[in-house]
Design an enzyme around this catalytic site. Structure first.
Site, mmCIF file in Angstrom:
data_model
loop_
_atom_site.group_PDB
_atom_site.id
_atom_site.type_symbol
_atom_site.label_atom_id
_atom_site.label_comp_id
_atom_site.label_asym_id
_atom_site.label_seq_id
_atom_site.Cartn_x
_atom_site.Cartn_y
_atom_site.Cartn_z
ATOM 1 N N VAL A 3 0.841 -1.196 0.000
ATOM 2 C CA VAL A 3 0.000 0.000 0.000
ATOM 3 C C VAL A 3 0.877 1.248 0.000
ATOM 4 C CG1 VAL A 3 -1.767 1.271 1.290
ATOM 5 C CG2 VAL A 3 -1.730 -1.230 1.355
ATOM 6 N N CYS A 4 0.495 2.225 -0.823
ATOM 7 C CA CYS A 4 1.153 3.533 -0.795
ATOM 8 C C CYS A 4 0.064 4.599 -0.698
ATOM 9 C CB CYS A 4 2.051 3.720 -2.015
ATOM 10 S SG CYS A 4 1.158 3.751 -3.585
ATOM 11 N N TYR A 5 0.306 5.766 -1.247
ATOM 12 C CA TYR A 5 -0.665 6.855 -1.174
ATOM 13 C C TYR A 5 -1.835 6.644 -2.132
ATOM 14 C CZ TYR A 5 3.193 9.224 1.153
ATOM 15 O OH TYR A 5 4.215 9.539 2.000
#
Length: 110
Positions: A64-66
């Site tokens: 998961v990132c932004y």
């Protein structure tokens, strides 16, 4: 064993997590502290080596990132490191938070 990762929607990521997948968050520590997927683990350049050394390479891993862009590069990296079941969350934490606002936590990484 797959040599590529899969891009998935929040609904798929949630199902994987409920079935025991590890969720790793690669955002900066401040963003993670302000909000992250419940049960996720913060990973950065300093902790990734220890994470990989202790990980089950055959267990599902959701990155998961932004917004779902950086997580694709990280997912490819985890595949290169020997993980066999890797996913990148499309829309990242921002989309997750809009879909599952009650399924987020705050606080610094352990």
């Amino acid at each position: 064993m797959s040599d590529t990762f899969q891009r998935i929607a929040p609904e798929q990521a949630r199902q994987l997590r409920e079935n025991g997948a590890q969720v790793v968050d690669i955002r900066d520590p401040q963003s993670y502290a302000l909000g992250h997927i419940s049960g996720s683990r913060h990973i950065d350049n300093h902790s990734v080596v220890d994470f990989i050394a202790a990980a089950d390479l055959d267990a599902p891993l959701v990155v998961v990132c932004y917004h779902g862009n950086s997580s694709q590069s990280a997912a490819a990296y985890f595949i290169q490191q020997g993980f066999s079941d890797v996913y990148s969350l499309d829309g990242g934490f921002e989309l997750w938070r809009s879909v599952y606002p009650a399924d987020t936590s705050t606080g610094e990484a352990e």
